[in-house]
Design a protein around this motif. Structure first.
Motif, short mmCIF file in Angstrom:
data_model
loop_
_atom_site.label_atom_id
_atom_site.label_comp_id
_atom_site.label_asym_id
_atom_site.label_seq_id
_atom_site.Cartn_x
_atom_site.Cartn_y
_atom_site.Cartn_z
N VAL A 4 0.84 -1.18 0.00
CA VAL A 4 0.00 0.00 0.00
C VAL A 4 0.88 1.24 0.00
N GLY A 5 0.49 2.23 -0.79
CA GLY A 5 1.35 3.38 -0.99
C GLY A 5 1.10 4.56 -0.08
N GLY A 6 0.54 4.31 1.11
CA GLY A 6 0.36 5.38 2.08
C GLY A 6 -0.66 6.41 1.64
N SER A 7 -0.47 7.67 2.07
CA SER A 7 -1.48 8.70 1.84
C SER A 7 -1.62 9.07 0.38
N LYS A 8 -0.63 8.78 -0.41
CA LYS A 8 -0.72 9.13 -1.83
C LYS A 8 -1.41 8.06 -2.64
N GLY A 9 -1.77 6.94 -2.01
CA GLY A 9 -2.52 5.93 -2.73
C GLY A 9 -1.81 4.62 -2.81
N LEU A 10 -2.31 3.78 -3.72
CA LEU A 10 -1.85 2.41 -3.83
C LEU A 10 -0.90 2.17 -4.98
N THR A 11 -0.73 3.15 -5.84
CA THR A 11 -0.07 2.91 -7.11
C THR A 11 1.29 2.24 -6.96
N VAL A 21 -7.53 1.68 -9.07
CA VAL A 21 -8.02 1.83 -7.71
C VAL A 21 -7.65 3.21 -7.16
N ASP A 22 -6.42 3.61 -7.38
CA ASP A 22 -5.96 4.91 -6.90
C ASP A 22 -6.81 6.04 -7.48
N ARG A 23 -7.10 5.95 -8.76
CA ARG A 23 -7.87 7.01 -9.42
C ARG A 23 -9.29 7.08 -8.86
N VAL A 24 -9.93 5.92 -8.70
CA VAL A 24 -11.29 5.91 -8.17
C VAL A 24 -11.31 6.38 -6.71
N CYS A 25 -10.33 5.93 -5.92
CA CYS A 25 -10.27 6.36 -4.52
C CYS A 25 -10.12 7.87 -4.40
N ALA A 26 -9.43 8.48 -5.35
CA ALA A 26 -9.27 9.93 -5.32
C ALA A 26 -10.62 10.63 -5.51
N TRP A 27 -11.53 9.99 -6.24
CA TRP A 27 -12.86 10.57 -6.46
C TRP A 27 -13.71 10.54 -5.19
N ASP A 62 -3.97 -12.83 -7.76
CA ASP A 62 -4.00 -12.34 -6.38
C ASP A 62 -3.96 -10.82 -6.30
N GLY A 63 -3.18 -10.20 -7.18
CA GLY A 63 -3.11 -8.75 -7.19
C GLY A 63 -4.44 -8.12 -7.54
N ALA A 64 -5.15 -8.74 -8.49
CA ALA A 64 -6.46 -8.23 -8.88
C ALA A 64 -7.47 -8.41 -7.74
N LEU A 65 -7.39 -9.54 -7.04
CA LEU A 65 -8.29 -9.75 -5.91
C LEU A 65 -8.07 -8.69 -4.84
N TYR A 66 -6.81 -8.38 -4.57
CA TYR A 66 -6.53 -7.33 -3.59
C TYR A 66 -7.09 -5.99 -4.06
N ALA A 67 -6.86 -5.63 -5.31
CA ALA A 67 -7.37 -4.37 -5.85
C ALA A 67 -8.89 -4.32 -5.76
N GLN A 68 -9.53 -5.42 -6.12
CA GLN A 68 -10.99 -5.51 -6.09
C GLN A 68 -11.53 -5.27 -4.68
N GLN A 69 -10.97 -5.98 -3.72
CA GLN A 69 -11.50 -5.89 -2.36
C GLN A 69 -11.09 -4.60 -1.66
N TYR A 70 -9.91 -4.10 -1.96
CA TYR A 70 -9.48 -2.82 -1.39
C TYR A 70 -10.42 -1.71 -1.85
N LEU A 71 -10.73 -1.69 -3.15
CA LEU A 71 -11.59 -0.64 -3.69
C LEU A 71 -13.00 -0.75 -3.11
N LEU A 72 -13.52 -1.96 -3.02
CA LEU A 72 -14.85 -2.13 -2.45
C LEU A 72 -14.88 -1.68 -0.99
N ASP A 73 -13.84 -2.00 -0.24
CA ASP A 73 -13.75 -1.55 1.14
C ASP A 73 -13.76 -0.03 1.24
N ARG A 74 -13.01 0.63 0.36
CA ARG A 74 -12.96 2.09 0.41
C ARG A 74 -14.32 2.70 0.05
N ILE A 75 -15.01 2.10 -0.89
CA ILE A 75 -16.35 2.60 -1.23
C ILE A 75 -17.31 2.37 -0.07
N TYR A 76 -17.23 1.22 0.58
CA TYR A 76 -18.11 0.94 1.72
C TYR A 76 -17.87 1.92 2.87
#
Length: 347
Positions: A4-11, A21-27, A62-76
């Protein structure tokens, strides 16, 4: 797991999934109308990228699964946390992204259910309840070696520290899950959920509120909110997201009954092993109060849940099927989560 890339995101350089994920989280920190003002081309491109993440996760990436669940968690978190500023809650685009993620997550869990298993369930409610319990006892997650061998006998201070961070996705917010799932209920089911919730609220004593007690574990291990966020694995996020998905959506109420009921039924045996490890390591008593309480309380809650929530609902064929689905989602997702812990331990 991707770092995880800290406060600047996941990239992570070269990882297109986390870039999306980073782009959507910024929104998510923007007003909903601003997000929904995206051009049609940009909207379609992002939805396509989310679909690509889902497809890759379904294929075992596995990387895609992490991205998928991380993004869903942030939206929730838009719906489960009080915001400190502006958020995109209510955005149509964010809703579309969430539905893509939820649909893919549900499909993946359904694919893990043994074909024909749910159809084997008896129709008589008490026989059905016995079948549910036996199905759980025969599942490989029941008395999983992670708890009975590793946690009990071998886990170190750092192992237990990591364990409580991963557990936070469900144990750390069980009161909120109950609050969400009780909406629209009535009668014995509503009263059982309410009694369970009031226990979680320490029966009115702030010092005994269970989330407050759980947070004492963070104090013992000096776990910050930032570290907690950065440390969650894909399977931990998945378990937390399933709980929120089922408890928020009224159409999935019966699945939530199964998911949370099985969570409480399995907890006492698991927590006995955690308490043993805690005492073996000589850790401060204040940090284990939560687990000690739940060894007794969750046993009582599980029985009340089965008899006052599951049994009345089991008169309906649709409810029987959905409750069993929720239980199997919990068993299978818990197994994946615990299996993940074993290799990291062995290493």
């Amino acid at each position: 797991m991707p770092e995880v890339g800290g406060s600047k995101g996941l990239t992570v350089p070269g990882d297109p999934f986390l870039s999306t994920v980073d782009r959507v989280c910024a929104w998510l920190g923007s007003a909903p109308e601003k997000v929904d003002a995206l051009s049609g081309a940009e909207r379609s491109r992002v939805l396509g990228e989310v679909a690509d993440i889902n497809a890759a996760a379904a294929s075992g990436d596995d990387g895609a699964l992490y991205a998928q669940q991380y993004l869903l968690d942030r939206i929730y978190q838009l719906y489960t946390k009080i915001p400190q500023g502006q958020t995109a809650e209510g955005s149509v685009v964010v809703y579309e992204i969430a539905r893509l993620l939820e649909t893919a997550t549900a499909a993946a869990q359904d694919a893990l259910i043994e074909p024909g298993l749910i159809e084997e369930a008896p129709t008589e409610p008490r026989e059905y309840l016995t079948w549910l319990k036996n199905t759980a006892r025969n599942h490989r997650v029941y008395k999983h070696p992670y708890y009975h061998d590793f946690i009990r006998n071998a886990a170190s201070h750092d192992d237990l520290r990591n364990y409580v961070m991963q557990e936070s996705v469900v144990d750390g917010r069980f009161d909120d899950l109950l609050a969400m799932m009780q909406v629209g209920t009535a009668g014995a089911a509503k009263m059982e959920i309410a009694a369970n919730f009031w226990d979680e609220m320490g029966n009115g004593d702030h010092a005994q509120v269970h989330t407050h007690l759980f947070n004492k574990i963070y104090e013992v291990f000096e776990i910050s909110e930032d570290e907690l966020s950065r440390s969650l694995t894909a399977t931990s996020l998945l378990n937390g997201n399933l709980a929120v998905m089922l408890c928020r959506q009224r159409a999935l109420y019966a699945e939530a009954v199964g998911f949370l009921g099985m969570t409480e039924w399995m907890a006492p045996d698991r927590f006995v092993q955690v308490v043993h490890a805690w005492e073996r390591l000589g850790l401060p008593e204040v940090g284990i109060t939560y687990h000690k309480l739940h060894i007794t309380i969750d046993s009582q809650h599980a029985q009340g849940w089965f008899h006052n929530v599951v049994l009345p609902a089991a008169e309906s064929a649709d409810m029987r099927r959905a409750i069993a689905r929720g239980i199997l989602w919990r068993l299978n997702s818990s197994a994946a989560y615990l299996d993940e812990r074993i290799p990291s331990v062995a290493a």
